[in-house]
Design an enzyme around this catalytic site. Sequence first.
Site, PDB file in Angstrom:
ATOM      1  N   GLY A  46     -65.812 -20.834  20.323  1.00 20.75           N
ATOM      2  CA  GLY A  46     -66.541 -20.630  21.563  1.00 20.75           C
ATOM      3  C   GLY A  46     -66.151 -21.682  22.581  1.00 20.75           C
ATOM      4  O   GLY A  46     -65.659 -22.754  22.212  1.00 20.75           O
ATOM      5  N   CYS A  88     -67.641 -29.506  18.115  1.00 20.74           N
ATOM      6  CA  CYS A  88     -67.457 -29.067  19.498  1.00 20.74           C
ATOM      7  C   CYS A  88     -66.101 -29.554  19.989  1.00 20.74           C
ATOM      8  O   CYS A  88     -65.721 -30.694  19.703  1.00 20.74           O
ATOM      9  CB  CYS A  88     -68.578 -29.657  20.353  1.00 20.74           C
ATOM     10  N   HIS A 134     -74.389 -25.692  26.481  1.00 20.39           N
ATOM     11  CA  HIS A 134     -73.407 -26.357  27.360  1.00 20.39           C
ATOM     12  C   HIS A 134     -73.707 -26.081  28.835  1.00 20.39           C
ATOM     13  O   HIS A 134     -73.476 -26.940  29.692  1.00 20.39           O
ATOM     14  CB  HIS A 134     -71.986 -25.850  27.063  1.00 20.39           C
TER      15      HIS A 134
HETATM   16 CO    CO Z   1     -69.253 -27.170  22.313  1.00 23.66          CO
END
Ligand code: CO
Length: 158
Positions: A46, A88, A134
Amino acid sequence: MALRKIKKDDDPVLRKISKEVKEIDDRILTLLDDMEETMKHSEGVGLAAPQVGVLKRVIVINTDGETIKLINPQIVEQEGRQCGEEACLSVSDKSGMVSRPKRVKVKYLNIKGEEQYIESEDLKARCLCHEIDHLNGILYTDIAEKIYKIVKKGEKTV
Ligand code: CO
């Protein structure tokens, strides 16, 4: 399509609130294409626009081989809890255990501007929550129950 540079760690853009997309123009479509390419190139599941320095409410996800582009995504229903490991592309050398809803229903606009709903669970639900966070300047490290430091590839310490 072009690769975009991923913003990392203390970059202040990661902490800002992204703005709603009012018009789906060529800039937004190019942004989404570039984000898809950047996500695939980085082997992520993602990516959210602020991670490439653009404060617009758009995300891309790909947890099962199919890329979905979501404009103005919003969680409209959630159910249950799951705890699992997250990392992330914007956070170097770490992973963490994060509690998220088990299932979510997300409302969004597709690239044609049509209102859509996606219902998902497990990894896909986790990914949607992570990316939508985010857009609000939230990183998983803010809400993780435990953070691991990756010392060498594959090796973790608390
Ligand atoms: Co992220």
